[in-house]
Design a protein around this motif. Structure first.
Motif, short mmCIF file in Angstrom:
data_model
loop_
_atom_site.label_atom_id
_atom_site.label_comp_id
_atom_site.label_asym_id
_atom_site.label_seq_id
_atom_site.Cartn_x
_atom_site.Cartn_y
_atom_site.Cartn_z
N PRO A 156 -1.07 -11.31 5.50
CA PRO A 156 0.31 -10.86 5.76
C PRO A 156 0.38 -9.43 6.26
N VAL A 157 -0.62 -8.62 5.92
CA VAL A 157 -0.54 -7.20 6.27
C VAL A 157 -1.64 -6.80 7.24
N GLN A 158 -2.37 -7.76 7.72
CA GLN A 158 -3.48 -7.45 8.62
C GLN A 158 -2.92 -7.07 9.99
N CYS A 159 -3.05 -5.81 10.35
CA CYS A 159 -2.45 -5.33 11.60
C CYS A 159 -3.44 -5.38 12.75
N THR A 160 -4.67 -5.00 12.50
CA THR A 160 -5.65 -4.96 13.58
C THR A 160 -6.99 -5.47 13.10
N ALA A 161 -7.77 -5.94 14.06
CA ALA A 161 -9.14 -6.39 13.75
C ALA A 161 -9.98 -5.20 13.28
N PHE A 162 -9.63 -4.00 13.75
CA PHE A 162 -10.36 -2.79 13.38
C PHE A 162 -10.34 -2.59 11.86
N ILE A 163 -9.14 -2.74 11.27
CA ILE A 163 -9.01 -2.55 9.82
C ILE A 163 -9.82 -3.60 9.08
N GLN A 164 -9.72 -4.86 9.51
CA GLN A 164 -10.47 -5.93 8.84
C GLN A 164 -11.97 -5.71 8.97
N ASP A 165 -12.42 -5.27 10.14
CA ASP A 165 -13.84 -5.01 10.34
C ASP A 165 -14.32 -3.87 9.44
N ARG A 166 -13.47 -2.86 9.26
CA ARG A 166 -13.84 -1.75 8.38
C ARG A 166 -14.04 -2.24 6.95
N ILE A 167 -13.13 -3.09 6.48
CA ILE A 167 -13.26 -3.65 5.14
C ILE A 167 -14.51 -4.50 5.03
N PRO A 218 -17.83 -10.01 -8.45
CA PRO A 218 -17.12 -8.95 -9.17
C PRO A 218 -15.70 -9.39 -9.53
N PRO A 219 -15.03 -8.66 -10.42
CA PRO A 219 -13.65 -9.01 -10.78
C PRO A 219 -12.74 -9.00 -9.55
N GLU A 220 -11.87 -10.00 -9.46
CA GLU A 220 -11.01 -10.12 -8.29
C GLU A 220 -10.12 -8.90 -8.10
N GLY A 221 -9.61 -8.38 -9.21
CA GLY A 221 -8.73 -7.21 -9.10
C GLY A 221 -9.45 -6.03 -8.47
N LEU A 222 -10.72 -5.84 -8.84
CA LEU A 222 -11.49 -4.74 -8.27
C LEU A 222 -11.75 -4.99 -6.80
N ILE A 223 -12.04 -6.23 -6.42
CA ILE A 223 -12.25 -6.58 -5.02
C ILE A 223 -11.06 -6.15 -4.17
N LEU A 224 -9.88 -6.55 -4.62
CA LEU A 224 -8.66 -6.29 -3.85
C LEU A 224 -8.33 -4.81 -3.80
N ASP A 225 -8.52 -4.12 -4.92
CA ASP A 225 -8.23 -2.69 -4.95
C ASP A 225 -9.17 -1.91 -4.02
N ILE A 226 -10.45 -2.25 -4.04
CA ILE A 226 -11.40 -1.54 -3.18
C ILE A 226 -11.15 -1.89 -1.72
N ALA A 227 -10.82 -3.15 -1.44
CA ALA A 227 -10.49 -3.55 -0.06
C ALA A 227 -9.32 -2.73 0.45
N ASP A 228 -8.32 -2.52 -0.40
CA ASP A 228 -7.16 -1.73 0.00
C ASP A 228 -7.56 -0.28 0.30
N LYS A 229 -8.49 0.28 -0.50
CA LYS A 229 -8.95 1.65 -0.26
C LYS A 229 -9.76 1.75 1.03
N LEU A 230 -10.57 0.72 1.30
CA LEU A 230 -11.43 0.77 2.49
C LEU A 230 -10.63 0.61 3.79
N LYS A 231 -9.38 0.20 3.69
CA LYS A 231 -8.53 0.19 4.88
C LYS A 231 -8.32 1.60 5.41
N HIS A 232 -8.43 2.57 4.52
CA HIS A 232 -8.13 3.96 4.88
C HIS A 232 -9.35 4.86 4.90
N HIS A 233 -10.51 4.34 4.46
CA HIS A 233 -11.71 5.17 4.39
C HIS A 233 -12.90 4.43 4.97
#
Length: 261
Positions: A49-60, A79-94
């Motif tokens: 739903p929030v995937q804007c560009t292939a660049f962001i997905q590739d970074r994750i 790993p725990p699903e919650g941790l997966i999603l939280d780290i994925a969200d962080k890697l969108k920006h780093h």
């Protein structure tokens, strides 16, 4: 991830998600077998739903790929699903090449390693985003000098210069943990940081994060020998990682050690 996004995700029927996932290009994570498949599915379903560009997905994907590659195949666990999603969200920006990105990758890698997942404390996630590169280097220095020392002016917050430090401590030593140690070798060097004037701020911040502790109290007969060395102008503080800080360092060692390369 904010509540509005989660509400949007939960409002879409599961069969629609599955169709979207099946129609998506095969992600690079699938090359890692079942664990890679599970991670890819979780990431794809949560980011559609929030995937804007292939660049962001590739970074994750790249960050997750690096995390998996660091774990021997026979030790990989989900790993725990919650941790997966939280780290994925962080890697969108780093990007995983940056220090912060590397720290997130190390946390994720530890969480999917059967022999290291006890190190992946969930409280590390918000801590990583608050660390500057100087503070990360600070943790690395504390890991190498146990305990470490820093010299402070008694009456001001002005930094003690390298020349002052050497004049005060040159040739002086006393026992720590049954080992005679040179005080100069144990002392931290504010001048090696990018922003040396923030040295005391780094100490306070890392202390507030629970990663280090410090004292200038006489806790042993050995420590009391400092009274023979210090003057009315200077004070000496003993500083070291807390148990929590040591766990953080173990979890993220590779990223922190890279600062010295």
């Amino acid at each position: 991830m904010d509540k509005e996004t989660l509400d949007l995700i939960q409002s879409i029927p599961k069969d629609v998600w599955l169709q979207l996932y099946n129609d998506a290009p095969k992600p690079m994570l699938r090359q890692f077998g079942k664990l890679g498949e599970d991670l890819a599915k979780t990431l794809r379903l949560i980011t559609f739903p929030v995937q804007c560009t292939a660049f962001i997905q590739d970074r994750i994907d790249e960050g997750f790929k690096r995390a998996i590659q660091k774990v021997p195949e026979e030790r990989r666990v989900t790993p725990p699903e919650g941790l997966i999603l939280d780290i994925a969200d962080k890697l969108k920006h780093h990007d995983s090449e940056t220090l912060v990105g590397k720290l997130y990758v190390e946390l994720l890698s530890a969480s999917m390693d059967r022999e290291r997942n006890n190190q992946a404390h969930p409280a590390f996630l918000p801590i990583i985003g608050q660390l500057s590169s100087d503070e990360a280097l600070f943790l690395l220095r504390l890991s190498k000098k146990k305990p470490s020392l820093y010299i402070k002016h008694m009456l001001t917050w002005d930094l003690v210069t390298k020349e002052e430090r050497e004049l005060l401590l040159e040739g002086k030593s006393f026992p720590f943990y049954d080992e005679e140690k040179n005080l100069l070798d144990m002392t931290l060097h504010p001048e090696e940081y990018f922003y040396p004037n923030n040295f005391y701020i780094y100490i306070e911040h890392l202390n507030e994060l629970g990663l280090l502790e410090y004292t200038n109290e006489a806790t042993s007969e050995d420590w009391k020998r400092w009274a023979e060395i210090k003057s009315i102008k200077y004070d000496m503080w003993c500083i070291q990682l807390t148990k929590f800080g040591e766990l953080f360092f173990k979890c993220c060692t590779d990223a922190l050690v890279s600062l010295d390369k």
